[in-house]
Enzyme design. Structure first.
Site, PDB file in Angstrom:
ATOM      1  N   ARG A 183       0.814  -1.223   0.000  1.00  0.00           N
ATOM      2  CA  ARG A 183       0.000   0.000   0.000  1.00  0.00           C
ATOM      3  C   ARG A 183       0.848   1.275   0.000  1.00  0.00           C
ATOM      4  O   ARG A 183       0.504   2.278   0.621  1.00  0.00           O
ATOM      5  CB  ARG A 183      -0.957   0.015   1.198  1.00  0.00           C
ATOM      6  CG  ARG A 183      -1.939  -1.136   1.229  1.00  0.00           C
ATOM      7  CD  ARG A 183      -2.901  -1.097   0.044  1.00  0.00           C
ATOM      8  NE  ARG A 183      -3.840  -2.216   0.114  1.00  0.00           N
ATOM      9  CZ  ARG A 183      -3.643  -3.407  -0.455  1.00  0.00           C
ATOM     10  NH1 ARG A 183      -2.540  -3.625  -1.168  1.00  0.00           N
ATOM     11  NH2 ARG A 183      -4.524  -4.368  -0.339  1.00  0.00           N
ATOM     12  N   SER A 232     -11.273   1.202   2.695  1.00  0.00           N
ATOM     13  CA  SER A 232     -10.584   0.717   3.892  1.00  0.00           C
ATOM     14  C   SER A 232      -9.957   1.881   4.648  1.00  0.00           C
ATOM     15  O   SER A 232      -9.254   2.706   4.067  1.00  0.00           O
ATOM     16  CB  SER A 232      -9.504  -0.296   3.517  1.00  0.00           C
ATOM     17  OG  SER A 232     -10.078  -1.453   2.947  1.00  0.00           O
ATOM     18  N   GLU A 302      -4.956   4.271   6.162  1.00  0.00           N
ATOM     19  CA  GLU A 302      -4.918   4.101   4.708  1.00  0.00           C
ATOM     20  C   GLU A 302      -5.643   5.270   4.040  1.00  0.00           C
ATOM     21  O   GLU A 302      -5.246   5.723   2.975  1.00  0.00           O
ATOM     22  CB  GLU A 302      -5.559   2.778   4.296  1.00  0.00           C
ATOM     23  CG  GLU A 302      -5.435   2.469   2.819  1.00  0.00           C
ATOM     24  CD  GLU A 302      -5.781   1.035   2.476  1.00  0.00           C
ATOM     25  OE1 GLU A 302      -6.417   0.829   1.422  1.00  0.00           O
ATOM     26  OE2 GLU A 302      -5.430   0.119   3.246  1.00  0.00           O
TER      27      GLU A 302
END
EC number: 1.3.1.98
Length: 324
Positions: A183, A232, A302
């Site tokens: 990520r 998310s 995130e």
């Protein structure tokens, strides 16, 4: 109280803006363009007509003016004080395309929805892109953060990224130059992604359709896809699932103001109707606190938080841990 002054900033850009073909909007409400439907004003929003228009605008934009790039508005939380400077929102007309670019290759504009790349791949018998069908957002964001789902990440399919820097110079970054990890990429935040080249492999369309259907069915079953959510909220810590840590810490369904950790999937924050940016960020930091106190693990955001707080409505990151 308004924290930005778009008309003043626009006037400071001078006569050069007369040659710009895209849309320039002073004091643009960010709650109309983000998936959370919350947050303050962008001091100035610019939507370029095409890449040449983008380059022309960058060349007249003073270096001292902050520049924030957003995609389709997923994965971001705008604070109530708004975003100082210019918010660059690439237009679907100039940057939303998706097309074949050689054998098993697909070129997509950075604002192209991830699921459109998956659909293009399926229509042409190109495998390896079904995971995009389950990722909310656009290709530029996916390339920037190495978005993934169902055990597959963007970096596995990406060949190169076309970008423009703050001065309007064009760049091409290879997969290796993106510096990917979970990520994350090490690509400079100063670069504005304009398009991404991908490569897949031959696969039967029926098989791809089955994979995409499985992704869609799973997502609709376990995620609050019809709510006001940015996706998310936290990254999965090594060896753990963020949702499970949140659940075990007792935060499933936790409510602060108009914000809630979804009861369906507790790693998704949702705006129940009238949530402010403060409500959402405060809720996120409270969850980080609860998880650390009960599980001893620090969750990392995130969702990207953008802009400035309203005076007296600041949210302090838990325990001095960086909120980035």
């Amino acid at each position: 109280m308004k924290q930005v002054n778009g008309e003043k900033l626009l006037a400071s850009l001078g006569d050069g803006v007369k040659d710009i073909r895209g849309r320039i909007t002073p004091d643009a409400p960010m709650d109309r363009v983000t998936w959370f439907r919350a947050g303050g004003l962008a001091e100035l929003m610019f939507q370029p007509h095409d890449i040449d228009d983008l380059v022309a605008f960058l060349k007249i934009l003073p270096e001292e003016v902050p520049l924030t790039v957003i995609g389709v508005g997923s994965n971001i939380l705008v604070r109530d004080g708004g975003i100082p400077g210019v918010v660059l929102r690439l237009s679907a007309k100039g940057f939303g395309f998706v097309e074949l670019a050689g054998e098993n290759r697909i070129l997509a504009g950075s604002i192209c929805p991830d699921k459109h790349v998956a659909a293009m791949a399926m229509d042409n018998g190109i495998g390896g892109f079904h995971f995009f069908y389950g990722i909310p957002g656009s290709i530029g964001g996916a390339a920037r953060m190495n978005a993934g789902a169902n055990g597959v990440e963007t970096r596995e399919r990406l060949i190169e990224v076309n970008a423009v820097d703050r001065k309007g110079n064009k760049h091409v970054l290879s997969n290796a130059e993106m510096g990917y990890s979970y990520r994350h990429s090490t690509a400079s935040s100063e670069l504005i992604f304009t398009s991404v080249l991908f490569e897949g492999y031959p696969e039967e369309r029926a098989q791809i359709r089955a994979e995409m259907d499985a992704v869609r069915n799973h997502r609709e079953t376990v995620q609050p896809v019809r709510e006001k959510t940015g996706g998310s909220t936290f990254k999965n810590p090594a060896g753990h699932s963020a949702w499970k840590l949140i659940d075990e810490a007792g935060c499933r369904g936790l409510v602060i103001g108009g914000a809630q950790m979804s009861s369906l999937h507790c790693n998704f924050m949702i705006n129940m109707g009238q949530a402010t940016g403060y409500d959402l960020e405060y809720l996120g930091e409270q969850v980080r606190r609860e998880v650390f106190e009960k599980e001893g693990i620090k969750l990392e955001w995130e969702i990207k938080r953008l802009g400035v707080f309203m005076p007296g409505r600041e949210v302090r990151p838990f325990h001095g841990v960086t909120s980035e």
